[in-house]
Write a protein that holds these residues in place. Sequence first.
Motif, PDB file in Angstrom:
ATOM      1  N   LYS A  56       0.822  -1.209   0.000  1.00  0.00           N
ATOM      2  CA  LYS A  56       0.000   0.000   0.000  1.00  0.00           C
ATOM      3  C   LYS A  56       0.860   1.264   0.000  1.00  0.00           C
ATOM      4  O   LYS A  56       0.394   2.346  -0.308  1.00  0.00           O
ATOM      5  CB  LYS A  56      -0.918   0.003   1.220  1.00  0.00           C
ATOM      6  CG  LYS A  56      -2.039  -1.038   1.118  1.00  0.00           C
ATOM      7  CD  LYS A  56      -2.907  -1.015   2.363  1.00  0.00           C
ATOM      8  CE  LYS A  56      -4.047  -2.028   2.233  1.00  0.00           C
ATOM      9  NZ  LYS A  56      -4.875  -2.086   3.465  1.00  0.00           N
ATOM     10  N   LYS A  57       2.092   1.108   0.373  1.00  0.00           N
ATOM     11  CA  LYS A  57       3.015   2.255   0.404  1.00  0.00           C
ATOM     12  C   LYS A  57       4.412   1.755   0.081  1.00  0.00           C
ATOM     13  O   LYS A  57       4.639   0.550  -0.047  1.00  0.00           O
ATOM     14  CB  LYS A  57       2.990   2.916   1.788  1.00  0.00           C
ATOM     15  CG  LYS A  57       3.367   1.971   2.916  1.00  0.00           C
ATOM     16  CD  LYS A  57       3.265   2.680   4.263  1.00  0.00           C
ATOM     17  CE  LYS A  57       3.646   1.702   5.387  1.00  0.00           C
ATOM     18  NZ  LYS A  57       3.569   2.330   6.715  1.00  0.00           N
ATOM     19  N   ILE A  94      14.823  -7.778  -5.887  1.00  0.00           N
ATOM     20  CA  ILE A  94      14.577  -6.520  -5.176  1.00  0.00           C
ATOM     21  C   ILE A  94      15.887  -5.925  -4.660  1.00  0.00           C
ATOM     22  O   ILE A  94      16.124  -4.720  -4.749  1.00  0.00           O
ATOM     23  CB  ILE A  94      13.591  -6.730  -4.013  1.00  0.00           C
ATOM     24  CG1 ILE A  94      12.196  -7.086  -4.559  1.00  0.00           C
ATOM     25  CG2 ILE A  94      13.492  -5.472  -3.150  1.00  0.00           C
ATOM     26  CD1 ILE A  94      11.187  -7.450  -3.489  1.00  0.00           C
ATOM     27  N   LYS A  95      16.770  -6.798  -4.165  1.00  0.00           N
ATOM     28  CA  LYS A  95      18.076  -6.338  -3.656  1.00  0.00           C
ATOM     29  C   LYS A  95      18.933  -5.785  -4.785  1.00  0.00           C
ATOM     30  O   LYS A  95      19.542  -4.716  -4.649  1.00  0.00           O
ATOM     31  CB  LYS A  95      18.797  -7.497  -2.973  1.00  0.00           C
ATOM     32  CG  LYS A  95      18.275  -7.854  -1.601  1.00  0.00           C
ATOM     33  CD  LYS A  95      19.080  -9.002  -1.010  1.00  0.00           C
ATOM     34  CE  LYS A  95      18.599  -9.359   0.398  1.00  0.00           C
ATOM     35  NZ  LYS A  95      19.355 -10.505   0.956  1.00  0.00           N
ATOM     36  N   ASP A 101       9.611   0.881  -4.793  1.00  0.00           N
ATOM     37  CA  ASP A 101       8.374   1.287  -5.451  1.00  0.00           C
ATOM     38  C   ASP A 101       7.410   0.091  -5.471  1.00  0.00           C
ATOM     39  O   ASP A 101       7.726  -0.960  -6.030  1.00  0.00           O
ATOM     40  CB  ASP A 101       8.684   1.734  -6.881  1.00  0.00           C
ATOM     41  CG  ASP A 101       7.436   2.219  -7.626  1.00  0.00           C
ATOM     42  OD1 ASP A 101       6.311   1.954  -7.156  1.00  0.00           O
ATOM     43  OD2 ASP A 101       7.597   2.844  -8.682  1.00  0.00           O
ATOM     44  N   PRO A 102       6.207   0.238  -4.877  1.00  0.00           N
ATOM     45  CA  PRO A 102       5.249  -0.870  -4.820  1.00  0.00           C
ATOM     46  C   PRO A 102       4.919  -1.458  -6.193  1.00  0.00           C
ATOM     47  O   PRO A 102       4.776  -2.668  -6.326  1.00  0.00           O
ATOM     48  CB  PRO A 102       4.008  -0.235  -4.188  1.00  0.00           C
ATOM     49  CG  PRO A 102       4.530   0.920  -3.413  1.00  0.00           C
ATOM     50  CD  PRO A 102       5.712   1.436  -4.171  1.00  0.00           C
ATOM     51  N   ILE A 105       7.808  -3.646  -7.307  1.00  0.00           N
ATOM     52  CA  ILE A 105       7.846  -4.880  -6.506  1.00  0.00           C
ATOM     53  C   ILE A 105       6.749  -5.828  -6.975  1.00  0.00           C
ATOM     54  O   ILE A 105       6.950  -7.037  -7.088  1.00  0.00           O
ATOM     55  CB  ILE A 105       7.686  -4.555  -5.004  1.00  0.00           C
ATOM     56  CG1 ILE A 105       8.910  -3.781  -4.499  1.00  0.00           C
ATOM     57  CG2 ILE A 105       7.514  -5.850  -4.196  1.00  0.00           C
ATOM     58  CD1 ILE A 105       8.805  -3.348  -3.052  1.00  0.00           C
ATOM     59  N   LYS A 106       5.565  -5.275  -7.269  1.00  0.00           N
ATOM     60  CA  LYS A 106       4.453  -6.082  -7.760  1.00  0.00           C
ATOM     61  C   LYS A 106       4.847  -6.794  -9.059  1.00  0.00           C
ATOM     62  O   LYS A 106       4.592  -7.991  -9.229  1.00  0.00           O
ATOM     63  CB  LYS A 106       3.235  -5.177  -8.002  1.00  0.00           C
ATOM     64  CG  LYS A 106       1.995  -5.938  -8.443  1.00  0.00           C
ATOM     65  CD  LYS A 106       0.888  -4.978  -8.897  1.00  0.00           C
ATOM     66  CE  LYS A 106       0.356  -4.138  -7.774  1.00  0.00           C
ATOM     67  NZ  LYS A 106      -0.837  -3.322  -8.207  1.00  0.00           N
ATOM     68  N   GLN A 107       5.480  -6.055  -9.970  1.00  0.00           N
ATOM     69  CA  GLN A 107       5.885  -6.633 -11.239  1.00  0.00           C
ATOM     70  C   GLN A 107       6.948  -7.712 -11.046  1.00  0.00           C
ATOM     71  O   GLN A 107       6.941  -8.734 -11.734  1.00  0.00           O
ATOM     72  CB  GLN A 107       6.405  -5.543 -12.177  1.00  0.00           C
ATOM     73  CG  GLN A 107       5.308  -4.611 -12.660  1.00  0.00           C
ATOM     74  CD  GLN A 107       5.767  -3.664 -13.755  1.00  0.00           C
ATOM     75  OE1 GLN A 107       6.588  -4.029 -14.575  1.00  0.00           O
ATOM     76  NE2 GLN A 107       5.232  -2.463 -13.770  1.00  0.00           N
TER      77      GLN A 107
END
Length: 344
Positions: A56-57, A94-95, A101-102, A105-107
């Motif tokens: 959400k953030k 991610i590292k 950025d959400p 990360i979702k992608q």
Amino acid sequence: MGFFSKLKNLVVHKKTVSKQIKEKNEENSQIEQKKFDQGLYRSSSLLNESINNILKKKRKLDDELIAEIEETLIKFDIGTKSTQKILDAIVDEIKIQNVDDPELIKQIIVDKLFVYYIQDTDINTDINIKNDKLNVILVTGVNGVGKTTTIAKLANRFISQKKSVLLIAGDTFRAGAVAQLATWAERLKINIFKPEKDGQDPAYVIYKGLEYATNNKIDIVLCDTSGRLQNKVNLMNELKKIDNIIKRFDPEQPCESLLVIDATTGQNGIMQAKAFNEVTKLSGIILTKMDSSSKGGIILSIKDAFNLPVKFIGFGEKLEDLEVFDLEMFIDGITKELNLKDDN
């Protein structure tokens, strides 16, 4: 009409036909995609809700975020083995990119989910049917997965391809199974070979059914089998005997040995189905009732349990509700509610 005028008309006609075929193919593709979208709505909604709740953030990669992503993967019915491998890949990405950025990360989560499916997996969905010879398809699965209905759906597909089809009622220990298959045969207007009495040796019934199919030049035989797991040893011996009987007719048969799995039973269904894989050389999976399941991650569980391609996926009870598994359509359907941004 001169020669060149005829030639010109022929070229124009061919272009028109080609355009019509292309438009028809595009229309069919859109219809199929719509079926995938509708059938996978529950799974897509669950994945969307779960991922959005943890993103959400802006989030830094920490133990809490990793735990929440892991919980999402497990909730999506991905097996333990798959979850750990996919989670490791997500964390590493991610590292490497230092992402908080959400949307990104979702992608990454979605990308790693389906890259995992493609890697080291046989994704060939072709059915090994040869012309001008008898083709035998053995269908297995535990009771209650929709096996008999799936056989009818397969028969319907082959009939639409102008193939002659025979059903063999090899689940001889359940009178209800024979009656249900007979009802489908009547609806489809095709022949069925049934046992003479309840509990008759399934291998014998299939043997006599193959004789009938050979004498009547049948293209495709669909063999139903018992799904009893109460006595695993007897069931496995029965399947071995059936397999041997089929190979006596043709060492290359069965051309397909397909295992039917109910998507709604999740990990429990997969554990039961492993019993079949121990004795039957399976060639593919048919996943039923996907429209009733919110856990589309079972596709990844199947990869780890069997490393076999999902060849068909069922979205309903109608004869037409059986689709050839298309990974691209599956991904589009499963991520429909995520509203992923296009990088291009």
